[in-house]
Design an enzyme around this catalytic site. Structure first.
Site, PDB file in Angstrom:
ATOM      1  N   ILE A  41     140.829 -36.830  10.331  1.00 16.82           N
ATOM      2  CA  ILE A  41     139.727 -36.868  11.293  1.00 16.82           C
ATOM      3  C   ILE A  41     138.719 -37.946  10.902  1.00 16.82           C
ATOM      4  O   ILE A  41     138.617 -38.341   9.740  1.00 16.82           O
ATOM      5  CB  ILE A  41     139.006 -35.508  11.412  1.00 16.82           C
ATOM      6  CG1 ILE A  41     138.269 -35.157  10.103  1.00 16.82           C
ATOM      7  CG2 ILE A  41     139.977 -34.405  11.808  1.00 16.82           C
ATOM      8  CD1 ILE A  41     137.276 -34.011  10.264  1.00 16.82           C
ATOM      9  N   GLU A  42     137.981 -38.409  11.898  1.00 18.28           N
ATOM     10  CA  GLU A  42     136.873 -39.339  11.695  1.00 18.28           C
ATOM     11  C   GLU A  42     135.595 -38.526  11.500  1.00 18.28           C
ATOM     12  O   GLU A  42     135.316 -37.626  12.285  1.00 18.28           O
ATOM     13  CB  GLU A  42     136.711 -40.245  12.913  1.00 18.28           C
ATOM     14  CG  GLU A  42     137.719 -41.368  13.000  1.00 18.28           C
ATOM     15  CD  GLU A  42     137.317 -42.547  12.126  1.00 18.28           C
ATOM     16  OE1 GLU A  42     136.155 -42.572  11.666  1.00 18.28           O
ATOM     17  OE2 GLU A  42     138.164 -43.435  11.904  1.00 18.28           O
TER      18      GLU A  42
END
Length: 348
Positions: A84-85
């Protein structure tokens, strides 16, 4: 059988030689390390942590903005789940909360701590809370270098560096597992230019030891775990009084019973040991030991504290030692594990 997961730097910008997350099988009979996997990942799978059930491993990608999750298979190897960012640049530390619902990440250049929900399958979900570390001026930040729990996992210590625009400090937060939110209870400001880096918390939950990267010093603070308050009481150097060269202190670590405190020194390429007075918490220097390599960024004990390891990032080695808490002395076992650009070890 036990396992070691070794994170590393991989990029040219970091002068790194790492190839990916490495998994080692450790023989219970001989103590030998055998590499069983090198999993190529996004760049710089540097710092990592397992969930509380030790079913999944979570890794930050240093100098970038991502965090990844992996399933730990029956044979100890890793299978990628998701990435994930988080938005904040250069995540450097990650830890699970006491309910195992969240992973908490500190991002250095992001100047923030992110609370990420864990999904039922072990993958990473959404960010449920962000705590920003403000700097001296509007738009400036303090650089979050570590997020670590007190022994009861009720409070989160966020260690920040100033780097001219922010504050060198420890910010203390009370954690709410109901929604993952953080509420500040205290803020200890260190000496100007000391650049706090990492803390370790005594088993009694009342003594806290902060290592200062540029100050090359160790600060002892008392902790009130009812109100979440810190008070500084002592500062000692991490370098010998006859050493006049440069230094960059790195890690702070306590022995199993909290009798011995260990700090690591880059450039001087050593560890320093202190005896802790169990009544007062005050430190007394015991001596220094070479790490037999370059840049000991990370230090750790194995799970039962029978062995100590120094990861020498720039000489591609992990050096094994053994601590005697009674005498306060380290001895070298003679075992050196060769692995590229190691900066974190997680034991299972």
């Amino acid at each position: 059988m036990s396992y070691a997961y070794v994170g590393c730097r991989t990029t040219r910008e970091r002068n790194a030689r790492g190839k990916g997350l490495k998994v080692y099988e450790i023989s219970e009979a001989t103590g030998e390390w055998k590499e069983i996997q090198c999993l190529e990942t996004l760049p710089n799978p540097s710092y990592q942590a397992m969930d509380l059930e030790e079913k999944y491993l979570y890794s930050v990608h240093g100098d970038n903005t991502q965090v990844s999750s992996y399933k730990i298979e029956a044979d100890g190897t890793l299978s990628a789940l998701n990435t994930i960012e988080i938005g904040g640049k250069n995540p450097v530390f990650i830890t699970p909360d006491r309910t195992n619902q969240y992973m908490v990440v500190a991002a250095l250049q992001g100047g923030a701590v992110y609370v990420i929900r864990r999904n039922a399958d072990g993958s990473l979900g959404e960010i449920v809370h962000t705590a920003h570390m403000a700097g001296k001026k509007e738009g400036a930040i303090s650089f979050a270098h570590q997020c670590i729990w007190d022994q009861k996992k009720e409070y989160l210590f966020v260690v920040c560096q100033a780097r001219l625009q922010g504050y060198g400090q420890i910010v203390v937060f009370r954690f709410n597992p109901e929604d993952g939110s953080l509420t500040q209870t205290d803020c200890y400001r260190g000496r100007e230019y000391d650049e706090p880096r990492h803390v370790s918390i005594h088993p009694n939950n009342r003594f806290v030891y902060l290592i200062n990267e540029k100050g090359n010093s160790m600060t002892y603070l008392s902790f009130d775990d009812k109100n979440g308050k810190l008070k500084a009481l002592q500062v000692l150097p991490t370098l010998p009084d006859t050493y006049t060269g440069e230094g960059q202190a790195s890690a702070s670590l306590l022995s199993k019973n909290g009798e011995i405190l260990i700090g690591s020194n880059r450039i001087h390429e050593s560890i320093v040991l202190y005896r802790i007075d169990q009544n007062t918490g005050y430190m007394k220097e015991l001596g220094y030991y070479p790490t037999l390599g370059l840049t000991p960024r990370f230090i750790s004990f194995n799970r039962d504290y029978s062995l100590f390891y120094a990861a020498n990032e720039d000489s591609d080695t992990i050096v094994e030692m053994r601590l005697c808490e009674e005498t306060g002395r380290m001895e070298y076992t003679g075992r050196i594990i060769h692995t590229e650009s190691p900066v974190c070890i997680t034991f299972r």
